[in-house]
Design an enzyme around this catalytic site. Sequence first.
Site, PDB file in Angstrom:
ATOM      1  N   TYR A  93       0.797  -1.231   0.000  1.00  0.00           N
ATOM      2  CA  TYR A  93       0.000   0.000   0.000  1.00  0.00           C
ATOM      3  C   TYR A  93       0.832   1.286   0.000  1.00  0.00           C
ATOM      4  O   TYR A  93       0.267   2.380  -0.028  1.00  0.00           O
ATOM      5  CB  TYR A  93      -0.954  -0.011   1.213  1.00  0.00           C
ATOM      6  CG  TYR A  93      -1.919  -1.186   1.185  1.00  0.00           C
ATOM      7  CD1 TYR A  93      -2.867  -1.296   0.180  1.00  0.00           C
ATOM      8  CD2 TYR A  93      -1.848  -2.197   2.147  1.00  0.00           C
ATOM      9  CE1 TYR A  93      -3.742  -2.373   0.135  1.00  0.00           C
ATOM     10  CE2 TYR A  93      -2.722  -3.279   2.107  1.00  0.00           C
ATOM     11  CZ  TYR A  93      -3.664  -3.364   1.102  1.00  0.00           C
ATOM     12  OH  TYR A  93      -4.530  -4.428   1.041  1.00  0.00           O
ATOM     13  N   HIS A 107      -9.130   1.742  -5.458  1.00  0.00           N
ATOM     14  CA  HIS A 107      -8.285   0.801  -4.709  1.00  0.00           C
ATOM     15  C   HIS A 107      -6.837   1.210  -4.925  1.00  0.00           C
ATOM     16  O   HIS A 107      -6.426   1.462  -6.067  1.00  0.00           O
ATOM     17  CB  HIS A 107      -8.484  -0.635  -5.181  1.00  0.00           C
ATOM     18  CG  HIS A 107      -9.863  -1.132  -4.908  1.00  0.00           C
ATOM     19  ND1 HIS A 107     -10.274  -1.510  -3.654  1.00  0.00           N
ATOM     20  CD2 HIS A 107     -10.937  -1.260  -5.717  1.00  0.00           C
ATOM     21  CE1 HIS A 107     -11.541  -1.857  -3.701  1.00  0.00           C
ATOM     22  NE2 HIS A 107     -11.980  -1.706  -4.946  1.00  0.00           N
TER      23      HIS A 107
HETATM   24  O1  CA2 Z   1      -6.067  -1.751  -2.536  1.00  0.00           O
HETATM   25  C1  CA2 Z   1      -6.945  -1.267  -1.820  1.00  0.00           C
HETATM   26  O2  CA2 Z   1      -7.112  -0.070  -1.686  1.00  0.00           O
HETATM   27  C2  CA2 Z   1      -7.835  -2.182  -0.983  1.00  0.00           C
HETATM   28  O3  CA2 Z   1      -9.151  -1.643  -0.996  1.00  0.00           O
HETATM   29  C3  CA2 Z   1      -7.277  -2.178   0.410  1.00  0.00           C
HETATM   30  C4  CA2 Z   1      -8.000  -3.148   1.356  1.00  0.00           C
HETATM   31  C5  CA2 Z   1      -8.091  -4.519   0.753  1.00  0.00           C
HETATM   32  O4  CA2 Z   1      -8.874  -5.377   1.588  1.00  0.00           O
HETATM   33  C6  CA2 Z   1      -8.704  -4.492  -0.622  1.00  0.00           C
HETATM   34  O5  CA2 Z   1      -8.706  -5.808  -1.142  1.00  0.00           O
HETATM   35  C7  CA2 Z   1      -7.903  -3.591  -1.553  1.00  0.00           C
HETATM   36  C8  CA2 Z   1      -7.275  -3.292   2.673  1.00  0.00           C
HETATM   37  C9  CA2 Z   1      -6.925  -2.041   3.318  1.00  0.00           C
HETATM   38  C10 CA2 Z   1      -5.966  -2.376   4.399  1.00  0.00           C
HETATM   39  O6  CA2 Z   1      -5.086  -1.311   4.485  1.00  0.00           O
HETATM   40  C11 CA2 Z   1      -3.994  -1.489   5.221  1.00  0.00           C
HETATM   41  C12 CA2 Z   1      -3.052  -0.524   5.045  1.00  0.00           C
HETATM   42  C13 CA2 Z   1      -1.895  -0.619   5.741  1.00  0.00           C
HETATM   43  C14 CA2 Z   1      -1.694  -1.668   6.638  1.00  0.00           C
HETATM   44  C15 CA2 Z   1      -2.662  -2.629   6.802  1.00  0.00           C
HETATM   45  C16 CA2 Z   1      -3.839  -2.537   6.094  1.00  0.00           C
END
Ligand code: CA2
Length: 148
Positions: free
Chosen positions: A24, A101
């Site tokens: 991310y 996303h």
């Molecule tokens: O890629 C994306 O933006 C997502 O929406 C992010 C979600 C994931 O479940 C989707 O499949 C794709 C997860 C967000 C979690 O974000 C975090 C960021 C940093 C550390 C842990 C989790």
Amino acid sequence: MATDILVLNGPNLNLLGKRQPEIYGHATLSDVERGCTSVAREYGLSISFCQSNAEHQLIDWIHAAREQHRAIVINPGGYSHTSIALMDALAAFEGPVIEVHISNIHRRESFRQLSYVSKVASGVICGLGIHGYNLAVHHLAAQLGRQA
Ligand code: CA2
């Protein structure tokens, strides 16, 4: 507060920049908000931001948006892949909805490759990191008839 654009972030996005930077990136949710605010300002648009880990809270904000906002940018996080309720709430919103996303969900696990939200979104941006949010605001500005 009534604003032109509501940017909604779902579960775990409060952790952005604090864990899993390999997926991310290093930018935080505050960086997302700064970027979108700056783009919105170019077009004279007002913008507001909400993040929740709770499905019902996101749904309540989407319902309220029917009276308070002209367009929605949403990263539904993990609820993208599970929540028919979120999809139904967004379907009842009359303005444009852009789903964002950060990661390219189509290159990831198979369970991430279906998004219920995509079925009702006006458009979807994925895999462009947090820049995707800025692009969504640029697009909505054009949709709302604004020029920079
Ligand atoms: O890629 C994306 O933006 C997502 O929406 C992010 C979600 C994931 O479940 C989707 O499949 C794709 C997860 C967000 C979690 O974000 C975090 C960021 C940093 C550390 C842990 C989790």
